[in-house]
Design a protein around this motif. Structure first.
Motif, PDB file in Angstrom:
ATOM      1  N   TYR A  50       0.838  -1.196   0.000  1.00  0.00           N
ATOM      2  CA  TYR A  50       0.000   0.000   0.000  1.00  0.00           C
ATOM      3  C   TYR A  50       0.875   1.249   0.000  1.00  0.00           C
ATOM      4  O   TYR A  50       1.991   1.252   0.528  1.00  0.00           O
ATOM      5  CB  TYR A  50      -0.890   0.025   1.235  1.00  0.00           C
ATOM      6  N   SER A  51       0.333   2.323  -0.587  1.00  0.00           N
ATOM      7  CA  SER A  51       1.046   3.597  -0.597  1.00  0.00           C
ATOM      8  C   SER A  51       0.040   4.738  -0.640  1.00  0.00           C
ATOM      9  O   SER A  51      -1.140   4.531  -0.912  1.00  0.00           O
ATOM     10  CB  SER A  51       2.003   3.689  -1.798  1.00  0.00           C
ATOM     11  N   THR A  76      -9.531  14.547   1.151  1.00  0.00           N
ATOM     12  CA  THR A  76      -9.738  13.331   0.376  1.00  0.00           C
ATOM     13  C   THR A  76      -8.395  12.821  -0.113  1.00  0.00           C
ATOM     14  O   THR A  76      -7.654  13.552  -0.777  1.00  0.00           O
ATOM     15  CB  THR A  76     -10.667  13.603  -0.823  1.00  0.00           C
ATOM     16  N   HIS A  77      -8.088  11.590   0.212  1.00  0.00           N
ATOM     17  CA  HIS A  77      -6.791  11.004  -0.141  1.00  0.00           C
ATOM     18  C   HIS A  77      -7.005   9.720  -0.949  1.00  0.00           C
ATOM     19  O   HIS A  77      -8.061   9.091  -0.854  1.00  0.00           O
ATOM     20  CB  HIS A  77      -5.991  10.684   1.127  1.00  0.00           C
ATOM     21  N   TYR A  78      -5.982   9.355  -1.695  1.00  0.00           N
ATOM     22  CA  TYR A  78      -6.035   8.108  -2.456  1.00  0.00           C
ATOM     23  C   TYR A  78      -5.067   7.106  -1.834  1.00  0.00           C
ATOM     24  O   TYR A  78      -3.891   7.398  -1.619  1.00  0.00           O
ATOM     25  CB  TYR A  78      -5.667   8.338  -3.921  1.00  0.00           C
ATOM     26  N   VAL A  79      -5.591   5.932  -1.533  1.00  0.00           N
ATOM     27  CA  VAL A  79      -4.770   4.828  -1.035  1.00  0.00           C
ATOM     28  C   VAL A  79      -4.576   3.856  -2.192  1.00  0.00           C
ATOM     29  O   VAL A  79      -5.549   3.305  -2.728  1.00  0.00           O
ATOM     30  CB  VAL A  79      -5.447   4.121   0.152  1.00  0.00           C
ATOM     31  N   ALA A  80      -3.328   3.663  -2.586  1.00  0.00           N
ATOM     32  CA  ALA A  80      -3.007   2.813  -3.739  1.00  0.00           C
ATOM     33  C   ALA A  80      -2.496   1.450  -3.272  1.00  0.00           C
ATOM     34  O   ALA A  80      -1.889   1.323  -2.201  1.00  0.00           O
ATOM     35  CB  ALA A  80      -1.964   3.488  -4.616  1.00  0.00           C
ATOM     36  N   VAL A 108     -10.549   5.839  -2.595  1.00  0.00           N
ATOM     37  CA  VAL A 108     -10.550   7.106  -1.860  1.00  0.00           C
ATOM     38  C   VAL A 108     -10.665   6.846  -0.363  1.00  0.00           C
ATOM     39  O   VAL A 108     -11.455   6.014   0.079  1.00  0.00           O
ATOM     40  CB  VAL A 108     -11.714   8.000  -2.321  1.00  0.00           C
ATOM     41  N   GLN A 109      -9.855   7.575   0.404  1.00  0.00           N
ATOM     42  CA  GLN A 109      -9.974   7.584   1.864  1.00  0.00           C
ATOM     43  C   GLN A 109     -10.291   9.013   2.297  1.00  0.00           C
ATOM     44  O   GLN A 109      -9.492   9.927   2.082  1.00  0.00           O
ATOM     45  CB  GLN A 109      -8.679   7.121   2.536  1.00  0.00           C
ATOM     46  N   THR A 110     -11.479   9.207   2.874  1.00  0.00           N
ATOM     47  CA  THR A 110     -11.902  10.536   3.304  1.00  0.00           C
ATOM     48  C   THR A 110     -11.645  10.704   4.800  1.00  0.00           C
ATOM     49  O   THR A 110     -12.011   9.840   5.600  1.00  0.00           O
ATOM     50  CB  THR A 110     -13.398  10.757   3.018  1.00  0.00           C
TER      51      THR A 110
END
Length: 266
Positions: free
Chosen positions: A99-100, A118-122, A138-140
């Motif tokens: 994960y990043s 709002t962030h993106y977890v890859a 998406v991680q809010t």
């Protein structure tokens, strides 16, 4: 150039012959490009045919293998408050990838590190054929409500009451995060210093008659995000009952003489 192996999600490769003027042929070939995604999984021969000015023809063939990449499945992540505990990410399959993203470290997401927004977890996964696939969700992260507790007046006379108030507001929208709602719930403590138990959940409760400085705490919950914040106010006291001590200038006197009496207050 043309490699011996590709993954089916690789970009198209441009083929450059030693002698120009010929033509490439084969599965996945278009002009001078080889597209692994078009060819799909398998082993193919890519041929280059050249005919010179004397109508003499020659060709060369290279074998190319296209390996399949592995599809990733990621479930959605729940909204969090910025003060929530870090948690281990486990929403992607197959397992064994990494994960990043902002707030992500060693497989865990920390809301306070990421901050509100709002962030993106890859998630990146590489299979045994060295084909790599990546996906993201998406991680809010919601900010806490801004809470200010106050008292009117802030200093009261001994044995009188005060009106408390909690001002709650929405934190500014950050990184495109929509503003939360404007509906809040309130809980005041200590309840036994309020005028009634029903005052506990009011935005502006009334205290009992107070005789000592009293600290009141209020917990406010944003009913849209369920994020919680607190504040406190101290109601100060002035005045109070006095004790008096009578004082006379002398403890004996003659009959008919006047004496002076004094009272000392404390």
């Amino acid at each position: 150039g043309l490699n011996a192996t590709y993954c089916d999600n690789d970009m198209s490769a441009t083929m450059v012959p030693n002698v120009t003027g010929g033509a490439f042929n084969g599965t996945g070939v278009s002009g001078t490009s080889f597209d692994p995604n078009t060819a799909m999984t398998g082993t193919y021969d890519v041929e280059y045919i050249y005919t010179d000015a004397n109508s003499c023809t020659d060709s060369i063939t290279q074998s190319v293998t296209v390996y399949a990449s592995t599809a990733i499945s990621m479930s959605t992540l729940p909204d969090l408050c910025v003060d929530a505990n870090a948690y281990t990410l486990s929403n992607a399959t197959p397992t064994g990838g990494s994960y990043s993203g902002t707030g992500v470290a060693t497989g865990s997401f920390t809301p306070s590190t990421a901050g509100s927004g709002t962030h993106y977890v890859a998630y990146t996964y590489t299979n045994s054929d060295m084909c790599t696939t990546m996906d993201s969700v998406v991680q809010t992260v919601h900010a806490l409500p801004v809470v200010v507790a106050s008292s009117t007046p802030d200093t009261i006379f001994w044995g009188t009451t005060a009106t408390l108030n909690a001002s709650a507001s929405v934190a500014p929208a950050i990184q495109g995060l929509p503003s939360s709602g404007t509906s809040y719930s309130y809980v005041w403590t200590p309840v036994d210093s309020l005028s009634a138990g029903s005052q506990e959940t009011l935005q502006s409760p009334t205290t009992k008659s107070l005789f000592v400085p009293t600290t009141f705490d209020v917990t406010v919950t944003d009913q849209t995000t369920l994020c919680v914040n607190t504040d406190q106010v101290i109601v100060k006291i002035k005045g109070g009952p006095l004790s008096t001590t009578p004082v006379i200038d002398m403890d004996t006197t003659c009959a008919g003489d006047a004496i002076v009496l004094n009272a000392q207050a404390s």
